[in-house]
Motif scaffolding. Sequence first.
Motif, PDB file in Angstrom:
ATOM      1  N   HIS A 164     122.405 -11.805 -48.387  1.00  0.00           N
ATOM      2  CA  HIS A 164     121.899 -10.912 -50.031  1.00  0.00           C
ATOM      3  C   HIS A 164     120.088 -11.648 -50.081  1.00  0.00           C
ATOM      4  N   GLU A 165     120.136 -11.592 -50.606  1.00  0.00           N
ATOM      5  CA  GLU A 165     119.000 -11.582 -51.446  1.00  0.00           C
ATOM      6  C   GLU A 165     119.069 -12.744 -52.141  1.00  0.00           C
ATOM      7  N   ASP A 185     116.894 -12.995 -58.380  1.00  0.00           N
ATOM      8  CA  ASP A 185     116.282 -12.067 -58.650  1.00  0.00           C
ATOM      9  C   ASP A 185     117.027 -11.117 -59.828  1.00  0.00           C
ATOM     10  N   SER A 221     116.369  -9.424 -62.001  1.00  0.00           N
ATOM     11  CA  SER A 221     115.753  -7.964 -62.428  1.00  0.00           C
ATOM     12  C   SER A 221     117.636  -7.117 -61.908  1.00  0.00           C
ATOM     13  N   ALA A 222     118.095  -8.584 -60.971  1.00  0.00           N
ATOM     14  CA  ALA A 222     119.455  -7.723 -59.826  1.00  0.00           C
ATOM     15  C   ALA A 222     120.400  -8.622 -60.863  1.00  0.00           C
ATOM     16  N   HIS A 223     119.809  -9.744 -61.284  1.00  0.00           N
ATOM     17  CA  HIS A 223     121.282 -10.619 -61.626  1.00  0.00           C
ATOM     18  C   HIS A 223     121.868  -9.939 -63.297  1.00  0.00           C
ATOM     19  N   GLU A 227     121.366  -6.400 -63.442  1.00  0.00           N
ATOM     20  CA  GLU A 227     121.937  -5.148 -63.413  1.00  0.00           C
ATOM     21  C   GLU A 227     123.671  -5.171 -62.923  1.00  0.00           C
ATOM     22  N   ARG A 228     123.360  -6.416 -62.090  1.00  0.00           N
ATOM     23  CA  ARG A 228     125.106  -6.457 -61.593  1.00  0.00           C
ATOM     24  C   ARG A 228     125.510  -7.075 -62.957  1.00  0.00           C
TER      25      ARG A 228
END
Length: 293
Positions: A147-148, A151, A153-155, A157-158
């Motif tokens: 996993h990256e 981030d 933005s990913a946080h 979105e999650r």
Amino acid sequence: MTTPTRLQQEIAERILRMVREDGLEAGAWLNENSAARRLNVSRTPVRAAIDHLARQGLVRRHPNKGVELLSAPEGPADAGATADETELLMVKVAQDRHGGRLPDEISELELMRRYELGRPEVQRLMARLADLDMVERKRGYGWRFLHEARDQSAHDERYRFRLLIEPMVFLEPGFALEQSWVDEMRTRHELTLSQPWKESSAIGFYEMNADFHEGLAAASGNRFIHSAVRRQNQMRRLSNYDWTYGYERVVVNSREHLQMLSTIEAGDLQLTSALMRSHLQRAMQLRRPDGLD
């Protein structure tokens, strides 16, 4: 005495390792469904492995209640690093990974140099991380993180995705929880609140948290919800091993979980759904990405 199969022995060892990771002591309760979900195996071999542990006098079955831990397991004498030392290493890997100090791919030699470890210790460490779906062995040589790194933005979105999914768990027509699972979760949370906090505690705390959310998703009876929550848990694991929020957040998280268990037992699933939404919204607002939720 019945001779266990190799698979049963392996799963029994993994169950004991899980018990050590969570810091469980004699008198704690285990649950077959929860163990099967956490170990990513079916319930049948878990049941057989627990039967093997029962024959050894380490656990005892109680009909309609669960499995009682009779004796806290000790790590093998030749295990090298103790369980606590291994967990501290896992925390260090999490810190370095999300501080940008570890690349997406790394060799065992690089890990040996960086952490001043022998090859057996590195192999044990990476096997633990692989068992938790955090890394995978590259074909032929080295390891790859699955996993990256963090981030923002990913946080965000999650969490928006989880807000769409997890509050609805309780409103699914097939939602049903075993009382033994509720009892186990309550015991584990109360134990967390009663024990001193240390850096390596983040691992057992996260695994308890992941079991809570995944167990509720499984209880929905909806395989797609369960799969989605399980995937989210895998993606959050490494970042949550690098814990910076302190014990105050541990207390808040545990008490909110306990409140949800109480409303479930009271039969108020609409309220439980609202509590889960509030729970996730508060976690999303934490300053650092991937705060424990």
